[in-house]
Design an enzyme around this catalytic site. Structure first.
Site, PDB file in Angstrom:
ATOM      1  N   ASP A 427     -20.553 -40.727 -11.933  1.00 57.83           N
ATOM      2  CA  ASP A 427     -20.460 -39.950 -10.700  1.00 57.83           C
ATOM      3  C   ASP A 427     -20.110 -38.516 -11.101  1.00 57.83           C
ATOM      4  O   ASP A 427     -19.711 -38.250 -12.233  1.00 57.83           O
ATOM      5  CB  ASP A 427     -19.352 -40.551  -9.822  1.00 57.83           C
ATOM      6  CG  ASP A 427     -19.101 -39.742  -8.566  1.00 57.83           C
ATOM      7  OD1 ASP A 427     -20.078 -39.276  -7.957  1.00 57.83           O
ATOM      8  OD2 ASP A 427     -17.929 -39.566  -8.212  1.00 57.83           O
ATOM      9  N   GLU A 567     -18.157 -21.072  -1.667  1.00 55.71           N
ATOM     10  CA  GLU A 567     -17.756 -20.172  -0.582  1.00 55.71           C
ATOM     11  C   GLU A 567     -16.271 -19.853  -0.654  1.00 55.71           C
ATOM     12  O   GLU A 567     -15.854 -18.716  -0.453  1.00 55.71           O
ATOM     13  CB  GLU A 567     -18.083 -20.805   0.778  1.00 55.71           C
ATOM     14  CG  GLU A 567     -19.530 -20.664   1.176  1.00 55.71           C
ATOM     15  CD  GLU A 567     -19.760 -21.005   2.640  1.00 55.71           C
ATOM     16  OE1 GLU A 567     -18.804 -21.475   3.299  1.00 55.71           O
ATOM     17  OE2 GLU A 567     -20.875 -20.811   3.132  1.00 55.71           O
ATOM     18  N   LYS A 637     -27.325 -14.606   0.715  1.00 58.44           N
ATOM     19  CA  LYS A 637     -26.991 -15.035  -0.642  1.00 58.44           C
ATOM     20  C   LYS A 637     -27.790 -16.298  -0.933  1.00 58.44           C
ATOM     21  O   LYS A 637     -28.021 -17.121  -0.042  1.00 58.44           O
ATOM     22  CB  LYS A 637     -25.485 -15.295  -0.792  1.00 58.44           C
ATOM     23  CG  LYS A 637     -24.969 -16.477   0.002  1.00 58.44           C
ATOM     24  CD  LYS A 637     -23.475 -16.667  -0.152  1.00 58.44           C
ATOM     25  CE  LYS A 637     -22.994 -17.873   0.648  1.00 58.44           C
ATOM     26  NZ  LYS A 637     -21.540 -18.001   0.683  1.00 58.44           N
ATOM     27  N   ARG A 671     -22.315 -20.653 -12.739  1.00 59.24           N
ATOM     28  CA  ARG A 671     -23.155 -20.844 -11.557  1.00 59.24           C
ATOM     29  C   ARG A 671     -23.425 -19.486 -10.935  1.00 59.24           C
ATOM     30  O   ARG A 671     -22.493 -18.715 -10.695  1.00 59.24           O
ATOM     31  CB  ARG A 671     -22.453 -21.740 -10.546  1.00 59.24           C
ATOM     32  CG  ARG A 671     -22.146 -23.100 -11.058  1.00 59.24           C
ATOM     33  CD  ARG A 671     -21.305 -23.906 -10.094  1.00 59.24           C
ATOM     34  NE  ARG A 671     -21.970 -24.105  -8.824  1.00 59.24           N
ATOM     35  CZ  ARG A 671     -21.733 -25.142  -8.018  1.00 59.24           C
ATOM     36  NH1 ARG A 671     -20.848 -26.035  -8.359  1.00 59.24           N
ATOM     37  NH2 ARG A 671     -22.358 -25.271  -6.877  1.00 59.24           N
TER      38      ARG A 671
END
Length: 1225
Positions: A427, A567, A637, A671
């Protein structure tokens, strides 16, 4: 109606969201609502009338759940079946039954008691493990929730008493007890926030909404007269779909997944919700995804059955030979043996019926030679595995101090399986990651900011410097690439004056913000060129999101409830840069800006006109805002692959520099998102807004397509502002662990419910993916049709993609090329069908890493089953949430992480650890040890029992197949129970071919398990042959020595008792010497057990001989009077023991000298202390001792080094002559 307690100041998201939250709820078709009757859509729920559903014809199941393997009724038959699946136990059951007959050579008790003990012990262990599951189920079933009892009054009931149709009130931070239809919430517009971690692994909150028609049902009293009917789909495992109608007040409303609250998800940031129960218990979607608890057996245990078959065949063969010999002797020899009174015999030896006598003797022989199949083998293995499990549980290196959780072997059946794992299926969220992002770098107006370096950059530069140190380059390296503490600045200066400066950011005290660059901090950004672009960059960070600020009373600042951790990191970064998001109202967002004065914050309001939210198809998010001066901006974005294609001609000023920075950030494992904007004219926006509203209110399958088309119209001609780079906070030690597992030759698949982009970014962060790795993305065609031809076309398209990808891999000629397969749940549905799954598996096996995203718990289990059955190799599944239970149970080994997300995964697992990084030690150390220990132990067990059991057969042949044993009954009873049991147990518990440190330093040693080097047929048959040779040596040497030889000083020859006791002494010495030669690691315990067993034999023989002749029989004072004074006894023992062990000694000496195994070389290095005296040689051997791999941090660093060398050679071609000091990785 009064709405007491409602929070009116909160948002009506329906005015802002585009896709998921604004679907027309009333079906306006004049011909009436579509019918949901028929197969798959037969469920009818009468709301607020639970009694109807308890009776026929509905009779829906209760909300009681059970995850146990057994219950009171099924325990005995199922547990007994489990025990007698073992072939040896089945044989001993037959022998125990036959022991009740006169043909048995032993008493019934001596056969039945050991079997009852072994089976009873194993069943007790099974019962204890299942009892723990039962207790966990009871805790869940006993949770309480508020239920409408009638008359507008609510009261608490346990979960197990909930029925379909009940109206329940769930309060903040409670789990939903069943699958519910949301009726209303504490928010005025009926929204609520739900955390679905236990379902799909995602920690970000989902917004659910109620139908507008049920908004007035906002307090307890409102349900006094409430009545409605739900017609919907039947129970199914699909978490992401729901089809149904809600009939209320003579209107019919369409239901979709956004109205449904699923069991085991949690209510967050919402005071309370009301809902009506649709699915209960095992009908709920999370339980539909559950799989039954399987009975797992290790590969070694399964193979042991085949060995038992071989030995049983040998047993039957020698028993048949013995019975034929007995029948022949009975017919032709017995009439001449007057002393046996041949005229006065029973059927057991009747000269007139030799065939019948032979059959009876066959049964006797089958029981007599039963020592070839030792019942103590299973007892010993069970005991060894329990002790091994204790060592795993008490390993201080797998103890997590933060949570105070140790590793736990929840079942001891699979210890050795840990050493044979081929594929790990993991996972993501909560297992690999903490799901915490840190803002690390950014590119604004073509300038890169942020002086910190990722671990990939630091490790690559330092390893390259280490390689070049042999060429006397000037190098200054201060720290390990894996060091967790703060890094100081370090420089690596390569030949030619090229300097690579590495600055590792000091550990940030601000969660989510590890950025360090004085050019942007404390208002210094206002001194930079392009101030207006930097200002816009910060405002996009602070405005382009859907988060909600929650005041933090302790810090005086705000916590942000964001839909994604990215965010949250952007908002924290904006705050640190001086742009703090502080308030959101129905139509506005408020920002406290430290601009134009860094020392004084000004609160500015921005009107939010629309939100075009993110999804995996769009790969971008936009907000349309009006600033204080009335200007309208679209702030966007998204992924660089999308945004850069949508730039205007005049918006590409910084594209080249920004693209370069994006590549650098990607190579560093970060990222990235690109930020852009567009200024809108009032008239243009008004025209678009009108069309957009029409699309929002459209009914039908075209709605989403129209919304996407309208969003595309607006999100064009953008102007590039910059890019962000955040570091996904993996759990401590995850990259190192994956790297070590990859070096050990393990394949790692990631199965996650997360979005594809998130999964890919995590792949980069933990080095399952890297720059330069070719990504194969298998996806479905875009179609809204569910027609049969559309499904067929989709399958054909996926099949073609798989075939093309497989062909591409086969044609690849670059030896360093690596491929990654990425597939989503929708595509996986087709790929797992029977006609395609094997092609999919072949492709996946050829890829270096595999990432499956947006998969349901059921799909996780199906993928695990495909890998397990398709490859035929050992699989291990690891996860931490309820959504991982299916794959944990399906895999050969299930590992649960005892983290913060409940105990469902742990309760379903075979082993539990506190963090993913402990998997390295669990497999590479304990797995390696347990596999070798169990394998050697079983081989030795069969060796010693063949060596012992066949001597009985040889003696039978010498004594006319009479059924006479050469050994005293007590010798035979004690052989397996006391005299040889403890040394073999010590071998299984304490043996170490190498230490734990060496296991971790030489991960390639682990491959001895998956390659099954210690339990293949060559080794098994070799040990059996050794046993046969030893039995021949023991019997025939002793018989020939004692046959005509004077034994005592007075000239007497040896009788049967003396010969039998001497032979038994030789067996005890031979098998104990053999195990001493087998052991690589001696502790005082092993010395005591091995030599103590030999001493115990002499003590027993002395004590037994001193007992009354009525007890000792022919062994009366045998040692004192006959054996001990006879030199022949001691000479025979020495000679036979040496003869038995000489072949093994020669074999192991030859192997270590001519063809040593990996651990032999390491043992020799350690013995001669070469690891201390010759560090260079030790380092070289360590470097060689890793499997060639294309994933993991080391592979990533190797790729980075190849890249740096290439750049270096281009810049300084003269360095080409020095390639001998820069060997290719």
């Amino acid at each position: 109606m009064a709405r007491t307690g409602r929070r009116r100041d909160r948002l009506r998201w329906s005015k802002l969201y585009t896709f998921s939250c604004v679907r027309p709820t009333v079906l306006l078709d004049p011909e009436g609502p579509p019918s949901l009757q028929g197969p798959g859509f037969s469920r009818v729920v009468y709301c607020n009338q639970p009694r109807i559903h308890r009776k026929k014809p509905l009779k829906y199941p209760s909300n009681y759940i059970s995850t146990t393997k057994y219950n009171i009724i099924t325990f005995l038959p199922k547990a007994i079946f489990e025990q007698f699946r073992r072939v040896a136990n089945l044989y001993f059951l037959l022998a125990a039954i036959l022991s009740l007959t006169p043909v048995a050579p032993f008493s019934a008790v001596s056969m039945i008691a050991p079997l009852a003990f072994v089976v009873g012990l194993s069943m007790a262990k099974e019962a204890l493990e299942d009892w723990r599951r039962f207790i966990q189920d009871m805790k869940v079933n006993s949770r309480k929730v508020s239920i409408h009892k009638g008359g507008g009054k609510f009261g608490y009931k346990t979960w197990e008493k909930i029925t379909v149709g009940d109206v329940v009130k769930v309060e903040k931070d409670q789990f939903f007890p069943a699958d519910l239809l949301l009726l209303s919430s504490s928010y005025e517009d009926g929204i609520c926030y739900v955390e679905t971690m236990n379902l799909d692994g995602e920690t970000n909150l989902k917004v659910k909404r109620s139908l507008e028609a049920t908004l007035p049902l906002d307090d307890d009293g409102a349900f006094q007269e409430f009545s409605a009917v739900i017609r919907c789909e039947d129970p199914n495992p699909n978490l992401y779909t729901f089809v149904g109608n809600f009939e209320y007040e003579r209107q019919v409303f369409a239901l979709d997944p956004s109205h449904i609250l699923l069991r085991d998800s949690k209510l967050r940031n919402t005071a309370y919700v009301y809902g009506v129960v649709i699915f209960t218990g095992h009908d709920s979607k999370v339980m539909q995804n559950a799989t039954s608890s399987p009975s797992k057996r290790s590969r070694i245990e399964k193979k042991m059955d085949y060995i038992i078959y071989i030995l049983f065949t040998l047993l039957v063969l020698i028993s048949v030979i013995s019975s034929i010999g007995f029948a022949v002797k009975t017919k032709f020899g017995m009439p001449n043996w007057w002393y046996l009174q041949p005229n006065n015999t029973s059927n057991l030896y009747d000269p007139s019926q030799p065939a019948l006598s032979g059959i009876f003797h066959l049964v006797t022989a089958l029981i007599l030679y039963g020592y070839l199949l030792p019942i103590s083998l299973y007892v010993s293995i069970e005991l060894v595995k329990v002790l091994q499990a204790m060592f795993i549980n008490q390993d201080i290196h797998m103890y997590d101090e933060e949570t105070a959780n140790p590793a736990q072997a929840r079942t001891s059946n699979l210890n050795e399986e840990l050493g044979q794992v081929d594929t790990i299926l993991s996972d993501k969220t909560g297992t690999l990651t903490c799901n915490q992002m840190d803002f690390l770098k950014c590119s604004i107006a073509g300038v890169s900011y942020g002086i910190g370096s990722s671990e990939v950059e630091v490790a690559a530069a330092k390893q390259m410097a280490s390689e070049m140190s042999n060429a006397n380059d000037r190098i200054s390296v201060t720290q390990s690439p894996w060091e967790n503490s703060a890094f100081r600045s370090s420089e690596i200066e390569l030949d030619g004056g090229i300097t690579c400066k590495i600055d590792k950011v000091r550990k940030s005290a601000i969660k989510g913000f590890s950025f360090e660059d004085d050019r942007l901090m404390d208002g210094n950004w206002m001194k930079e060129p392009n101030v207006d672009v930097i200002l816009l960059f910060f405002r996009i960070l602070a405005l382009c999101h859907t988060a909600i600020p929650e005041p933090n009373e302790e810090t005086g600042s705000f916590n942000y409830e964001a839909e994604s951790p990215d965010e949250g990191a952007f908002l924290v970064a904006a705050r640190e840069f001086g742009f703090e998001f502080c308030k959101r109202t129905q139509s506005s967002v408020f920002i406290r800006e430290k601009y134009p004065s860094p020392s004084h914050a000004i609160e500015r309001e921005f009107k939010v006109l629309n939100i075009l939210e993110f999804n995996s198809k769009r790969k971008r998010m936009s907000v349309i805002v009006r600033d204080g001066s009335g200007k309208i901006f679209l702030l966007c974005k998204g992924a660089d692959s999308i945004i850069l294609d949508k730039l205007a001609k005049n918006g590409r000023v910084y594209e080249e520099e920004t693209s370069k920075h994006l590549n650098e950030y990607g190579e560093a494992g970060l990222r990235t998102l690109v930020l852009a904007y567009r200024k809108l004219e009032e008239s243009e926006y008004m025209v678009w807004s009108t069309e957009f509203f029409k699309a929002k209110t459209t009914i039908g399958p075209e709605r989403d397509a129209q919304l996407e088309r309208m969003a595309d119209l607006m999100e064009r001609d953008l102007i590039l502002v910059g890019a962000t780079a955040v570091e996904d906070k993996l759990q401590k030690g995850v990259p190192q662990c994956i790297d070590k597992l990859a070096q050990a030759g393990l394949k790692i698949w990631v199965l996650t419910g997360d979005k594809m982009e998130t999964a890919i970014n995590i792949g980069f962060a933990c080095s399952l993916l890297r720059q330069g790795m070719k990504q194969i993305c298998i996806s479905t065609m875009n179609t809204d049709s569910l027609a049969q031809d559309a499904k067929k076309a989709a399958k054909e398209n996926i099949s073609l993609q798989i075939a093309n990808a497989s062909q591409m891999i086969k044609l690849e000629k670059d030896p360093h090329a690596a491929f990654a397969l990425i597939i989503d749940g929708k595509t996986l549905t087709h790929a797992l069908e029977d006609d395609m799954k094997h092609n999919f598996l072949d492709l996946a096996v050829d890829c270096a890493s595999v990432i499956c995203c947006r998969v349901s718990p059921k799909q996780k289990a199906l993928v695990t089953r495909l890998v397990k059955e398709g490859t035929g190799k050992t699989t291990l599944a690891i996860g931490d949430g309820a959504n991982d239970v299916g794959m944990i149970q399906e895999a050969d080994i299930g590992v649960g992480i005892s983290g913060v997300e409940g105990m469902q995964a742990v309760m379903a697992s075979d082993f539990s650890i506190a963090q993913f990084r402990f998997l390295e030690r669990l497999l590479v150390v304990h797995g390696h040890w347990c596999y070798k220990r169990i394998a050697q132990m079983i081989c030795y067990f069969f060796y010693k029992n063949i060596a012992f059991g066949l001597t009985l057969f040889y003696f039978e042949a010498y004594t006319g197949f009479s059924g006479q044993s050469v050994y005293d009954d007590w010798y035979m009873l004690l052989f397996n129970v006391i005299l040889t049991s403890l040394p073999v147990i010590s071998l299984g518990v304490f043996e170490q071919d190498v230490s734990s440190e060496v296991c971790l330093q030489f991960p390639a040693l682990y491959q001895q398990g998956p390659n099954n080097l210690f339990f293949d047929w060559y080794r098994i048959l070799g040990w059996m042959a050794n046993g046969i040779y030893s039995s021949l040596a023991i019997f025939f040497l002793n018989i020939n020595i004692f046959y005509n030889q004077a034994f005592r000083g007075s000239g007497q020859t040896a009788d049967m008792a003396a010969v039998g006791t001497t032979m038994f002494t030789c067996i005890i010495w031979a098998v104990n010497m053999q195990i001493a030669l087998t052991m690589s690691h001696f502790t005082w315990i092993q010395h005591v057990f091995v030599w103590g067993s030999v001493a115990t034999w002499y003590l027993f023989l002395f004590g037994y001989g001193m007992s009354s002749p009525l007890i000792s029989g022919n062994a009366y004072q045998l040692l004192i009077e006959a054996l001990a004074p006879a030199p022949l006894y001691w000479a025979s023992t020495l000679l036979v023991t040496a003869a038995c062990n000489m072949p093994y000694l020669c074999h192991i000496s030859y192997q270590r000298s001519v063809n040593p195994m990996d651990h032999h070389v390491i043992q020799e290095i350690k013995y001669y202390k070469k690891d201390v005296e010759d560090k260079h040689m030790w380092t070289r051997e360590r470097t060689k001792a890793r499997q060639e791999t294309k994933i993991g941090f080391t592979a990533r660093v190797d790729a980075k080094i190849r890249q740096l060398k290439g750049k270096l050679q281009k810049k300084h071609p003269s360095m080409g002559v020095q390639q001998h000091v820069l060997p290719a990785s």
